[in-house]
Design an enzyme around this catalytic site. Structure first.
Site, PDB file in Angstrom:
ATOM      1  N   PRO A  33       0.796  -1.233   0.000  1.00  0.00           N
ATOM      2  CA  PRO A  33       0.000   0.000   0.000  1.00  0.00           C
ATOM      3  C   PRO A  33       0.830   1.284   0.000  1.00  0.00           C
ATOM      4  O   PRO A  33       1.835   1.404   0.711  1.00  0.00           O
ATOM      5  CB  PRO A  33      -0.819  -0.129   1.283  1.00  0.00           C
ATOM      6  CG  PRO A  33      -0.984  -1.598   1.467  1.00  0.00           C
ATOM      7  CD  PRO A  33       0.323  -2.192   1.019  1.00  0.00           C
ATOM      8  N   CYS A  34       0.352   2.256  -0.786  1.00  0.00           N
ATOM      9  CA  CYS A  34       1.066   3.524  -0.970  1.00  0.00           C
ATOM     10  C   CYS A  34       0.695   4.630   0.017  1.00  0.00           C
ATOM     11  O   CYS A  34       1.534   5.498   0.289  1.00  0.00           O
ATOM     12  CB  CYS A  34       0.816   4.041  -2.387  1.00  0.00           C
ATOM     13  SG  CYS A  34       1.357   2.921  -3.684  1.00  0.00           S
ATOM     14  N   PRO A  35      -0.550   4.683   0.543  1.00  0.00           N
ATOM     15  CA  PRO A  35      -0.944   5.828   1.370  1.00  0.00           C
ATOM     16  C   PRO A  35      -0.008   6.176   2.523  1.00  0.00           C
ATOM     17  O   PRO A  35       0.131   7.364   2.851  1.00  0.00           O
ATOM     18  CB  PRO A  35      -2.339   5.416   1.881  1.00  0.00           C
ATOM     19  CG  PRO A  35      -2.886   4.557   0.802  1.00  0.00           C
ATOM     20  CD  PRO A  35      -1.710   3.771   0.312  1.00  0.00           C
TER      21      PRO A  35
END
Length: 414
Positions: free
Chosen positions: A77-79
């Site tokens: 995940p990037c967030p």
């Protein structure tokens, strides 16, 4: 040449999967949280096992069943690292980067490939990055970060991705990062035939106007509304290319259609801009908004193919051999505190680092480290001292706060 096997975590809709398959890898397993994306993977990778659910849940898959797999890959995940977000890093329940690195201790893959957003390359995460390199070095891997731009690999958009590649010592000397291509097609060149597919008379003029590469496609998350092509600045950039970025179209423009800004893109067009080709025959499952998010959040297949080819050559030991010693980053304050294990004052840190440290520089560094590590601060009568403690991130702990937060927010995580 016999294909090498790969286990891919957080596989999404298969952009990385497709690229790695083209590079000569065959998927043994793909793990993905989103049900629609998992359906996409099953549709397009019939030879692979696809597991749906939280990748960190031992009931979803068992890493011990994949000991010694040639490649462990993923787009975690990037967030937690996104410039557009809060950059919580190790304090974000969605952060799986450090956890994925720890899988190397369990699975012992010959190579590791993880990709994320450009934000992870920023000074804010210097200590985090060094922690990752330190752990991989302790496990016997030679690791390196590299910021790659999708536009350098034939993808017509500004899509920087921060990639980590680590290889066991015996393979590391044969790895070399892929070289950029000499040319990149424009949005108009890539999409002209699709824009004209229903007889729209303005397709040729539109293609001439769309004579550049687009901004980064933003798939977004379940926390936000329907599909569109990104924030305000991105929408303005799309408008300059003759694209209405306020949504995604169901089909290409019709013969007599007239637009104030330009036509909207279809999911098929967005996939083209991400690097999928018609010959890939990749089918995305789910309704339009889900398909768009799957495509928009994907790792462009041509970039994955380029990196995967370099990894395959290294594992086959067919690349040019050269010595590699790259398990070092650029955070001297973290390094000194890590090596010392003791409280250190400003003056002691300056001496260890070998240069003067402005007060604001030290405060900023300590503040950044405190977000990902426990940092003890002791206020003495003459000087403040600092000692680096444990890493806060999730690396597999059964009692980590991540589990509670993940369950609480699962419906909105994508």
């Amino acid at each position: 040449m016999q294909n090498l096997e790969v286990v891919e975590i957080c596989a999404g809709a298969g952009g990385q999967a497709l690229g790695l398959e083209k590079a000569g890898f065959k998927h043994r397993l793909a793990v993905e949280l989103d049900a629609n994306a998992s359906a996409t993977l099953r549709r397009n990778l019939p030879h692979a096992e696809v597991a749906t659910g939280d990748v960190a849940d031992s009931d979803v898959w068992n890493p011990m069943e994949h000991l010694g797999v040639p490649l462990l890959a993923g787009g975690v995940p990037c967030p937690p690292f996104s410039i557009a977000g809060k950059q919580l890093g190790a304090n974000d329940e969605r952060d799986l980067f450090a956890w994925a690195v720890e899988l190397c201790e369990v699975i012992r893959p010959q190579a590791l490939m993880l990709e994320n957003v450009r934000g992870l390359s920023m000074p804010r995460f210097a200590g985090y990055r060094q922690h990752v390199l330190d752990r991989l070095g302790q496990m016997g891997y030679v690791a390196e970060w590299r910021l790659l731009h999708a536009s350098e690999f034939g993808v017509p958009q500004l899509r920087p991705r921060f990639v980590l590649v680590a290889l066991q010592d015996q393979y590391a000397p044969y790895f070399a990062w892929p070289k950029p291509l000499s040319t990149t097609p424009t949005v108009g060149e890539v999409l002209r035939d699709l824009m004209a597919s229903r007889g729209w008379k303005g397709a040729d003029d539109w293609a001439r106007r769309a004579n550049g590469i687009g901004p980064t496609i933003v798939g977004g998350s379940k926390k936000h509304g329907g599909a569109d092509l990104g924030p305000t600045r991105a929408k303005r950039a799309w408008a300059e290319l003759g694209v209405d970025a306020m949504g995604v179209a169901d089909e290409p423009p019709a013969p007599g259609d007239v637009f104030k800004v330009g036509p909207k893109l279809t999911c098929e067009m967005v996939a083209r801009i991400q690097g999928w080709q018609d010959t890939d025959e990749w089918i995305f499952e789910g309704r339009k908004t889900s398909r768009y998010r799957q495509i928009g959040n994907a790792f462009p297949p041509p970039v994955a193919e380029a990196i995967g080819t370099s990894i395959r050559r290294a594992l086959r030991k067919t690349g040019k051999r050269h010595e590699r010693d790259v398990n070092a980053d650029q955070d001297p304050i973290y390094r000194v505190l890590r090596d010392s294990g003791e409280f250190m004052t400003h003056r002691q840190l300056e001496k260890a680092v070998g240069r003067a440290l402005e007060s604001y520089e030290l405060e900023r560094a300590i503040s950044a480290l405190s977000r990902d590590f426990t940092v003890e601060i002791r206020n003495g009568s003459s000087a403040t001292a600092y000692r680096l403690g444990s890493f806060k991130g999730f690396v597999g702990q059964d009692d980590h706060l991540r589990h509670e937060l993940f369950l609480k927010h699962r419906a909105k995580i994508s």
